[in-house]
Design a protein around this motif. Structure first.
Motif, PDB file in Angstrom:
ATOM      1  N   ILE A 158       0.864  -1.186   0.000  1.00  0.00           N
ATOM      2  CA  ILE A 158       0.000   0.000   0.000  1.00  0.00           C
ATOM      3  C   ILE A 158       0.897   1.230   0.000  1.00  0.00           C
ATOM      4  CG2 ILE A 158      -1.802   1.275   1.216  1.00  0.00           C
ATOM      5  CD1 ILE A 158      -2.571  -1.361   2.598  1.00  0.00           C
ATOM      6  N   VAL A 159       0.657   2.147  -0.907  1.00  0.00           N
ATOM      7  CA  VAL A 159       1.456   3.373  -0.976  1.00  0.00           C
ATOM      8  C   VAL A 159       0.528   4.579  -0.924  1.00  0.00           C
ATOM      9  CG1 VAL A 159       1.465   3.295  -3.511  1.00  0.00           C
ATOM     10  CG2 VAL A 159       3.169   4.668  -2.304  1.00  0.00           C
ATOM     11  N   SER A 160       0.933   5.585  -0.150  1.00  0.00           N
ATOM     12  CA  SER A 160       0.107   6.801  -0.038  1.00  0.00           C
ATOM     13  C   SER A 160       1.001   8.034   0.045  1.00  0.00           C
ATOM     14  CB  SER A 160      -0.792   6.727   1.204  1.00  0.00           C
ATOM     15  OG  SER A 160      -0.012   6.581   2.385  1.00  0.00           O
ATOM     16  N   ASP A 161       0.542   9.118  -0.565  1.00  0.00           N
ATOM     17  CA  ASP A 161       1.188  10.436  -0.523  1.00  0.00           C
ATOM     18  C   ASP A 161       2.538  10.505  -1.241  1.00  0.00           C
ATOM     19  OD1 ASP A 161      -0.834  11.782   0.836  1.00  0.00           O
ATOM     20  OD2 ASP A 161      -0.111  11.096   2.773  1.00  0.00           O
ATOM     21  N   ALA A 162       3.397   9.528  -1.051  1.00  0.00           N
ATOM     22  CA  ALA A 162       4.767   9.616  -1.556  1.00  0.00           C
ATOM     23  C   ALA A 162       4.859   9.834  -3.068  1.00  0.00           C
ATOM     24  CB  ALA A 162       5.533   8.360  -1.161  1.00  0.00           C
ATOM     25  N   LEU A 163       4.030   9.151  -3.839  1.00  0.00           N
ATOM     26  CA  LEU A 163       4.133   9.229  -5.298  1.00  0.00           C
ATOM     27  C   LEU A 163       3.727  10.595  -5.837  1.00  0.00           C
ATOM     28  CD1 LEU A 163       2.733   5.718  -6.337  1.00  0.00           C
ATOM     29  CD2 LEU A 163       5.097   6.404  -5.855  1.00  0.00           C
ATOM     30  N   ASP A 164       2.904  11.323  -5.085  1.00  0.00           N
ATOM     31  CA  ASP A 164       2.469  12.646  -5.541  1.00  0.00           C
ATOM     32  C   ASP A 164       3.621  13.643  -5.580  1.00  0.00           C
ATOM     33  OD1 ASP A 164      -0.201  11.887  -5.857  1.00  0.00           O
ATOM     34  OD2 ASP A 164      -0.650  12.257  -3.749  1.00  0.00           O
ATOM     35  N   TYR A 165       4.720  13.320  -4.907  1.00  0.00           N
ATOM     36  CA  TYR A 165       5.864  14.227  -4.863  1.00  0.00           C
ATOM     37  C   TYR A 165       6.990  13.798  -5.797  1.00  0.00           C
ATOM     38  CZ  TYR A 165       3.514  16.050  -0.752  1.00  0.00           C
ATOM     39  OH  TYR A 165       2.589  16.613   0.073  1.00  0.00           O
ATOM     40  N   PHE A 189      -2.855   5.029  -3.204  1.00  0.00           N
ATOM     41  CA  PHE A 189      -3.687   6.162  -2.801  1.00  0.00           C
ATOM     42  C   PHE A 189      -3.024   7.441  -3.312  1.00  0.00           C
ATOM     43  CE2 PHE A 189      -5.173   2.910  -0.023  1.00  0.00           C
ATOM     44  CZ  PHE A 189      -6.441   3.266   0.412  1.00  0.00           C
ATOM     45  N   ALA A 190      -3.719   8.180  -4.157  1.00  0.00           N
ATOM     46  CA  ALA A 190      -3.154   9.400  -4.744  1.00  0.00           C
ATOM     47  C   ALA A 190      -4.108  10.577  -4.547  1.00  0.00           C
ATOM     48  CB  ALA A 190      -2.878   9.200  -6.238  1.00  0.00           C
ATOM     49  N   GLY A 191      -3.559  11.771  -4.501  1.00  0.00           N
ATOM     50  CA  GLY A 191      -4.370  12.965  -4.319  1.00  0.00           C
ATOM     51  C   GLY A 191      -5.206  13.296  -5.541  1.00  0.00           C
ATOM     52  N   ASN A 192      -6.264  14.034  -5.323  1.00  0.00           N
ATOM     53  CA  ASN A 192      -7.131  14.462  -6.419  1.00  0.00           C
ATOM     54  C   ASN A 192      -6.638  15.774  -7.014  1.00  0.00           C
ATOM     55  OD1 ASN A 192      -9.452  12.525  -6.542  1.00  0.00           O
ATOM     56  ND2 ASN A 192      -9.624  13.109  -4.383  1.00  0.00           N
ATOM     57  N   PRO A 193      -6.839  15.980  -8.319  1.00  0.00           N
ATOM     58  CA  PRO A 193      -6.437  17.243  -8.944  1.00  0.00           C
ATOM     59  C   PRO A 193      -7.094  18.439  -8.265  1.00  0.00           C
ATOM     60  CG  PRO A 193      -6.975  15.618 -10.615  1.00  0.00           C
ATOM     61  CD  PRO A 193      -7.392  15.033  -9.291  1.00  0.00           C
ATOM     62  N   GLY A 194      -6.358  19.519  -8.119  1.00  0.00           N
ATOM     63  CA  GLY A 194      -6.895  20.718  -7.495  1.00  0.00           C
ATOM     64  C   GLY A 194      -6.638  20.789  -6.016  1.00  0.00           C
ATOM     65  N   ARG A 213      -2.446  14.422  -9.955  1.00  0.00           N
ATOM     66  CA  ARG A 213      -2.691  13.938 -11.307  1.00  0.00           C
ATOM     67  C   ARG A 213      -4.091  13.331 -11.420  1.00  0.00           C
ATOM     68  NH1 ARG A 213       2.674  12.543  -9.653  1.00  0.00           N
ATOM     69  NH2 ARG A 213       4.240  13.549 -10.988  1.00  0.00           N
ATOM     70  N   SER A 214      -4.679  13.447 -12.580  1.00  0.00           N
ATOM     71  CA  SER A 214      -6.032  12.939 -12.806  1.00  0.00           C
ATOM     72  C   SER A 214      -6.016  11.420 -12.944  1.00  0.00           C
ATOM     73  CB  SER A 214      -6.624  13.563 -14.067  1.00  0.00           C
ATOM     74  OG  SER A 214      -5.889  13.146 -15.210  1.00  0.00           O
ATOM     75  N   SER A 215      -7.186  10.816 -12.827  1.00  0.00           N
ATOM     76  CA  SER A 215      -7.282   9.364 -12.968  1.00  0.00           C
ATOM     77  C   SER A 215      -6.885   8.919 -14.373  1.00  0.00           C
ATOM     78  CB  SER A 215      -8.705   8.890 -12.658  1.00  0.00           C
ATOM     79  OG  SER A 215      -9.640   9.499 -13.547  1.00  0.00           O
ATOM     80  N   SER A 244     -20.070  -0.323   3.708  1.00  0.00           N
ATOM     81  CA  SER A 244     -19.688   0.340   4.960  1.00  0.00           C
ATOM     82  C   SER A 244     -19.834   1.863   4.888  1.00  0.00           C
ATOM     83  CB  SER A 244     -18.241  -0.007   5.311  1.00  0.00           C
ATOM     84  OG  SER A 244     -17.358   0.427   4.294  1.00  0.00           O
ATOM     85  N   SER A 245     -20.425   2.358   3.785  1.00  0.00           N
ATOM     86  CA  SER A 245     -20.631   3.805   3.581  1.00  0.00           C
ATOM     87  C   SER A 245     -19.315   4.581   3.617  1.00  0.00           C
ATOM     88  CB  SER A 245     -21.585   4.363   4.653  1.00  0.00           C
ATOM     89  OG  SER A 245     -22.842   3.722   4.582  1.00  0.00           O
ATOM     90  N   TYR A 246     -18.275   3.953   3.110  1.00  0.00           N
ATOM     91  CA  TYR A 246     -16.963   4.596   3.055  1.00  0.00           C
ATOM     92  C   TYR A 246     -16.788   5.307   1.713  1.00  0.00           C
ATOM     93  CZ  TYR A 246     -11.925   4.978   2.253  1.00  0.00           C
ATOM     94  OH  TYR A 246     -10.670   5.439   1.917  1.00  0.00           O
ATOM     95  N   LYS A 247     -16.442   6.591   1.775  1.00  0.00           N
ATOM     96  CA  LYS A 247     -16.192   7.381   0.571  1.00  0.00           C
ATOM     97  C   LYS A 247     -14.778   7.950   0.651  1.00  0.00           C
ATOM     98  CE  LYS A 247     -21.026   8.730  -0.114  1.00  0.00           C
ATOM     99  NZ  LYS A 247     -21.979   9.878  -0.252  1.00  0.00           N
ATOM    100  N   PRO A 248     -13.834   7.396  -0.109  1.00  0.00           N
ATOM    101  CA  PRO A 248     -12.447   7.853  -0.040  1.00  0.00           C
ATOM    102  C   PRO A 248     -12.281   9.289  -0.518  1.00  0.00           C
ATOM    103  CG  PRO A 248     -12.749   6.349  -1.890  1.00  0.00           C
ATOM    104  CD  PRO A 248     -14.013   6.298  -1.089  1.00  0.00           C
ATOM    105  N   ALA A 249     -11.462  10.042   0.198  1.00  0.00           N
ATOM    106  CA  ALA A 249     -11.168  11.424  -0.192  1.00  0.00           C
ATOM    107  C   ALA A 249     -10.022  11.471  -1.190  1.00  0.00           C
ATOM    108  CB  ALA A 249     -10.818  12.245   1.047  1.00  0.00           C
ATOM    109  N   CYS A 250      -9.354  10.340  -1.381  1.00  0.00           N
ATOM    110  CA  CYS A 250      -8.241  10.249  -2.327  1.00  0.00           C
ATOM    111  C   CYS A 250      -8.606   9.278  -3.448  1.00  0.00           C
ATOM    112  CB  CYS A 250      -6.974   9.756  -1.618  1.00  0.00           C
ATOM    113  SG  CYS A 250      -6.432  10.802  -0.253  1.00  0.00           S
ATOM    114  N   GLN A 251      -7.878   9.346  -4.530  1.00  0.00           N
ATOM    115  CA  GLN A 251      -8.043   8.369  -5.593  1.00  0.00           C
ATOM    116  C   GLN A 251      -7.406   7.051  -5.139  1.00  0.00           C
ATOM    117  OE1 GLN A 251      -7.664  10.068  -9.811  1.00  0.00           O
ATOM    118  NE2 GLN A 251      -6.245  11.359  -8.658  1.00  0.00           N
ATOM    119  N   VAL A 252      -8.065   5.943  -5.451  1.00  0.00           N
ATOM    120  CA  VAL A 252      -7.550   4.628  -5.068  1.00  0.00           C
ATOM    121  C   VAL A 252      -7.446   3.751  -6.311  1.00  0.00           C
ATOM    122  CG1 VAL A 252      -7.834   2.632  -3.559  1.00  0.00           C
ATOM    123  CG2 VAL A 252      -8.700   4.869  -2.828  1.00  0.00           C
TER     124      VAL A 252
END
Length: 259
Positions: A158-165, A189-194, A213-215, A244-252
């Motif tokens: 699982i990777v998060s945040d690091a690739l965005d940089y 897990f990657a950030g959303n554009p904007g 980056r966009s999907s 589980s009504s989970y809505k990710p704030a990041c792209q997965v």
């Protein structure tokens, strides 16, 4: 035209007799101070009685302004990931900043072993993180180079945040490397554009601002680097998230391992 000139003309007109009180700085300053004190007291009282609601509002504002972390999103997603991946969560590697918190959360899960790679310095690490470092469960490594693990060392990465940089130059090496050390798959897990992650104070740590980056960009990147998305895992993840009504704030994104 200065403000003092405007005040003097209004006072001379005779329309507002009380304006003369504003001409004296010595008289207006104490009044202004009293007003500020009263306003501050009201804010403190409201803060004290607002309870969790205010903290929730602060978190919502932070999300809107982009002050969030996909690493914290990973911790929210752990139950969903376990439902989607099942036995593949038995041996997990997390890669990203603040990995100690993710590893600790994973270790609290039943039948789950966890390790972490921190891409940045850990000079301000707390006692728990120092303990994980001492045990060898977390290590500091530059992910722009080969990871210090054999192929298929972990069931899931699982990777998060690091690739965005990282720039595309390094992503071309890093993402396939993540897929190399996984036997069952990679969850990205990657950030959303904007959305903006790195603030000025964090620039010295990350080295560059985050690139959201966009999907479509990621999908094109996966194709160019011969990485295949795991449609079956993605479907299970979405089903578990809905349940589980989970809505990710990041792209997965869900990727298959390299064979």
């Amino acid at each position: 035209m200065s403000r003092r000139q405007v005040t003097r003309r209004v006072g001379d007109s005779g329309s507002f007799p009380f304006v003369g009180a504003l001409h004296s700085k010595s008289r207006s300053s104490p009044l202004l101070s009293v007003c500020l004190v009263l306003v501050g007291a009201c804010l403190l009282i409201g803060y004290a009685y607002s309870g969790p609601g205010m903290f929730k509002s602060i978190r919502e504002v932070s999300k809107i302004s982009g002050d969030y972390s996909c690493t914290s999103e990973v911790q929210r997603a752990i139950p969903v990931l376990k439902s989607a991946y099942g036995d593949s969560m038995r041996k997990v590697l997390h890669v990203g900043p603040e990995t100690c918190s993710v590893v600790s959360s994973l270790l609290n899960q039943e039948e789950t072993e966890a390790w972490g790679v921190e891409p940045y310095d850990v000079e301000d690490a707390d006692s728990n993180c120092k303990s994980l470092l001492h045990k060898g469960l977390v290590r500091v490594a530059d992910i722009k180079f080969s990871l210090p693990y054999r192929s298929k060392s972990f069931s899931l990465v699982i990777v998060s945040d690091a690739l965005d940089y990282l720039s595309p130059r390094y992503l071309n090496k890093t993402v396939p490397e993540l897929a190399r050390v996984a036997s069952d798959g990679v969850v990205l897990f990657a950030g959303n554009p904007g959305q903006q992650k790195a603030k000025g104070a964090e620039m010295s740590k990350f080295g560059r601002p985050a690139k959201m980056r966009s999907s479509s960009w990621w999908i094109r990147f996966f194709s160019q680097t011969n990485l295949e998305e795991n449609e079956a895992a993605n479907k299970k993840f979405e089903q578990a998230a809905t349940k589980s009504s989970y809505k990710p704030a990041c792209q997965v994104f869900h990727l298959k391992p390299l064979h």
